[in-house]
Design a protein around this motif. Sequence first.
Motif, PDB file in Angstrom:
ATOM      1  N   PRO A 144       0.809  -1.228   0.000  1.00 19.33           N
ATOM      2  CA  PRO A 144       0.000   0.000   0.000  1.00 19.33           C
ATOM      3  C   PRO A 144       0.836   1.270   0.000  1.00 19.33           C
ATOM      4  N   ASN A 145       2.090   1.179   0.438  1.00 21.07           N
ATOM      5  CA  ASN A 145       2.953   2.360   0.468  1.00 21.07           C
ATOM      6  C   ASN A 145       3.785   2.505  -0.801  1.00 21.07           C
ATOM      7  N   SER A 146       4.101   1.382  -1.436  1.00 21.76           N
ATOM      8  CA  SER A 146       4.910   1.444  -2.650  1.00 21.76           C
ATOM      9  C   SER A 146       4.713   0.173  -3.471  1.00 21.76           C
ATOM     10  N   ALA A 147       3.623   0.132  -4.227  1.00 18.62           N
ATOM     11  CA  ALA A 147       3.371  -1.030  -5.083  1.00 18.62           C
ATOM     12  C   ALA A 147       4.535  -1.182  -6.066  1.00 18.62           C
ATOM     13  N   HIS A 148       4.903  -2.435  -6.337  1.00 16.82           N
ATOM     14  CA  HIS A 148       6.173  -2.743  -6.999  1.00 16.82           C
ATOM     15  C   HIS A 148       5.931  -3.759  -8.107  1.00 16.82           C
ATOM     16  N   LEU A 149       6.448  -3.486  -9.302  1.00 15.23           N
ATOM     17  CA  LEU A 149       6.339  -4.391 -10.444  1.00 15.23           C
ATOM     18  C   LEU A 149       7.729  -4.742 -10.942  1.00 15.23           C
ATOM     19  N   ARG A 150       7.986  -6.027 -11.047  1.00 15.18           N
ATOM     20  CA  ARG A 150       9.293  -6.499 -11.507  1.00 15.18           C
ATOM     21  C   ARG A 150       9.102  -7.455 -12.671  1.00 15.18           C
ATOM     22  N   ILE A 151       9.878  -7.263 -13.721  1.00 14.74           N
ATOM     23  CA  ILE A 151       9.852  -8.149 -14.891  1.00 14.74           C
ATOM     24  C   ILE A 151      11.204  -8.822 -15.025  1.00 14.74           C
ATOM     25  N   GLN A 152      11.193 -10.143 -15.011  1.00 13.46           N
ATOM     26  CA  GLN A 152      12.404 -10.910 -15.289  1.00 13.46           C
ATOM     27  C   GLN A 152      12.283 -11.492 -16.692  1.00 13.46           C
ATOM     28  N   GLY A 153      13.326 -11.330 -17.469  1.00 12.47           N
ATOM     29  CA  GLY A 153      13.322 -11.854 -18.822  1.00 12.47           C
ATOM     30  C   GLY A 153      14.489 -12.787 -19.067  1.00 12.47           C
ATOM     31  N   SER A 154      14.223 -13.876 -19.756  1.00  9.38           N
ATOM     32  CA  SER A 154      15.282 -14.773 -20.209  1.00  9.38           C
ATOM     33  C   SER A 154      15.332 -14.662 -21.724  1.00  9.38           C
ATOM     34  N   LEU A 155      16.412 -14.054 -22.240  1.00  5.97           N
ATOM     35  CA  LEU A 155      16.512 -13.730 -23.663  1.00  5.97           C
ATOM     36  C   LEU A 155      17.306 -14.799 -24.409  1.00  5.97           C
ATOM     37  N   PRO A 156      16.848 -15.198 -25.599  1.00  4.94           N
ATOM     38  CA  PRO A 156      17.572 -16.199 -26.378  1.00  4.94           C
ATOM     39  C   PRO A 156      18.804 -15.637 -27.083  1.00  4.94           C
ATOM     40  N   SER A 157      18.957 -14.302 -27.049  1.00  4.11           N
ATOM     41  CA  SER A 157      20.130 -13.653 -27.630  1.00  4.11           C
ATOM     42  C   SER A 157      20.350 -12.352 -26.878  1.00  4.11           C
ATOM     43  N   GLY A 158      21.423 -11.653 -27.198  1.00  2.00           N
ATOM     44  CA  GLY A 158      21.630 -10.354 -26.587  1.00  2.00           C
ATOM     45  C   GLY A 158      20.477  -9.423 -26.905  1.00  2.00           C
ATOM     46  N   GLY A 159      20.213  -8.505 -25.995  1.00  2.27           N
ATOM     47  CA  GLY A 159      19.098  -7.585 -26.218  1.00  2.27           C
ATOM     48  C   GLY A 159      18.843  -6.734 -25.000  1.00  2.27           C
ATOM     49  N   ASN A 160      17.659  -6.151 -24.927  1.00  4.88           N
ATOM     50  CA  ASN A 160      17.347  -5.300 -23.790  1.00  4.88           C
ATOM     51  C   ASN A 160      15.863  -5.346 -23.455  1.00  4.88           C
ATOM     52  N   LEU A 161      15.567  -4.956 -22.226  1.00  7.92           N
ATOM     53  CA  LEU A 161      14.210  -4.786 -21.732  1.00  7.92           C
ATOM     54  C   LEU A 161      14.035  -3.342 -21.298  1.00  7.92           C
ATOM     55  N   VAL A 162      12.895  -2.756 -21.623  1.00  7.45           N
ATOM     56  CA  VAL A 162      12.556  -1.416 -21.151  1.00  7.45           C
ATOM     57  C   VAL A 162      11.138  -1.469 -20.607  1.00  7.45           C
ATOM     58  N   LEU A 163      10.972  -1.125 -19.319  1.00  2.00           N
ATOM     59  CA  LEU A 163       9.666  -1.102 -18.678  1.00  2.00           C
ATOM     60  C   LEU A 163       9.304   0.353 -18.394  1.00  2.00           C
ATOM     61  N   ARG A 164       8.162   0.789 -18.932  1.00  2.00           N
ATOM     62  CA  ARG A 164       7.751   2.184 -18.789  1.00  2.00           C
ATOM     63  C   ARG A 164       6.431   2.274 -18.027  1.00  2.00           C
ATOM     64  N   GLY A 165       6.380   3.234 -17.123  1.00  2.78           N
ATOM     65  CA  GLY A 165       5.161   3.502 -16.380  1.00  2.78           C
ATOM     66  C   GLY A 165       4.774   4.950 -16.517  1.00  2.78           C
ATOM     67  N   ASP A 166       4.077   5.449 -15.522  1.00  5.57           N
ATOM     68  CA  ASP A 166       3.610   6.830 -15.539  1.00  5.57           C
ATOM     69  C   ASP A 166       4.763   7.756 -15.157  1.00  5.57           C
ATOM     70  N   GLY A 167       5.523   8.182 -16.170  1.00  2.00           N
ATOM     71  CA  GLY A 167       6.629   9.095 -15.922  1.00  2.00           C
ATOM     72  C   GLY A 167       7.892   8.442 -15.415  1.00  2.00           C
ATOM     73  N   SER A 168       7.946   7.124 -15.400  1.00  2.00           N
ATOM     74  CA  SER A 168       9.149   6.427 -14.932  1.00  2.00           C
ATOM     75  C   SER A 168       9.538   5.343 -15.926  1.00  2.00           C
ATOM     76  N   GLN A 169      10.783   4.917 -15.838  1.00  2.00           N
ATOM     77  CA  GLN A 169      11.304   3.939 -16.796  1.00  2.00           C
ATOM     78  C   GLN A 169      12.427   3.145 -16.157  1.00  2.00           C
ATOM     79  N   SER A 170      12.488   1.867 -16.498  1.00  2.00           N
ATOM     80  CA  SER A 170      13.573   0.999 -16.052  1.00  2.00           C
ATOM     81  C   SER A 170      14.097   0.241 -17.263  1.00  2.00           C
ATOM     82  N   ARG A 171      15.411   0.177 -17.399  1.00  2.00           N
ATOM     83  CA  ARG A 171      16.022  -0.441 -18.576  1.00  2.00           C
ATOM     84  C   ARG A 171      17.173  -1.349 -18.163  1.00  2.00           C
ATOM     85  N   ALA A 172      17.298  -2.465 -18.875  1.00  2.00           N
ATOM     86  CA  ALA A 172      18.423  -3.380 -18.658  1.00  2.00           C
ATOM     87  C   ALA A 172      18.801  -3.994 -19.994  1.00  2.00           C
ATOM     88  N   GLU A 173      20.087  -4.233 -20.184  1.00  2.00           N
ATOM     89  CA  GLU A 173      20.528  -4.838 -21.441  1.00  2.00           C
ATOM     90  C   GLU A 173      21.722  -5.746 -21.214  1.00  2.00           C
TER      91      GLU A 173
END
Length: 216
Positions: A144-173
């Motif tokens: 209730p104080n800080s709802a949290h969303l996490r995405i784990q990805g298993s990629l078959p090759s090199g690449g990146n993930l970008v998760l976008r919300g309301d004015g925020s962004q998280s990226r990993a490559e």
Amino acid sequence: MGAWIAQLKNFNLPVPVPETVLVQLLQRCQEIAHSSLLEGAKLVRAVEELFPGQSQALNHLAGMVMTSPARSGAATTSPPPGTSYPASYEAAVPAQQMVLSLLAAREILSSLTLTVSVSQPVVERQWLTETGVLTLKAEYEPDPNSAHLRIQGSLPSGGNLVLRGDGSQSRAERSTPGSLSVELFDLKPSQPHILEVQLAEADPTPLIFTVRTAEV
């Protein structure tokens, strides 16, 4: 979109849908999956460019498609009254092509949407690519104080993930096959989030998922 088409060819449709149609549907479904439209409106919006001027027929047939059973993730439905499915998409009359396209769109939209909730906080999705299987795992913590969303990805090759919300962004490559993780905090209730997956070696075009959080 070439790297992402392998998944679409595995759909258990009554008649195979041509790759050119699947590519167009995939592009449209990515654009509308995050919208607030109801399911039937999304289906019509996904296929209407294939059948210009046929919105009334599409709305009627979309209702049929939505009420058809889905078994093991594969959409099946009866053909329009008075007809049967043809041997190929190309040989189908317009009403049959509409139903097949709507069925394909329903499968694509379902595959592109991950819905996590208090009662189902973890959802996994697999997507077959030309270089192997992409696996995604969405985890929702409805603090209730800080709802949290996490995405784990298993990629078959090199690449990146970008998760976008309301004015925020998280990226990993990473440059090699393997795992990546992105996460966002302070989520707004029922706010859809956009997840872009890019496989650098296979296709410069990202695949765009919609991640929805529900408070039930």
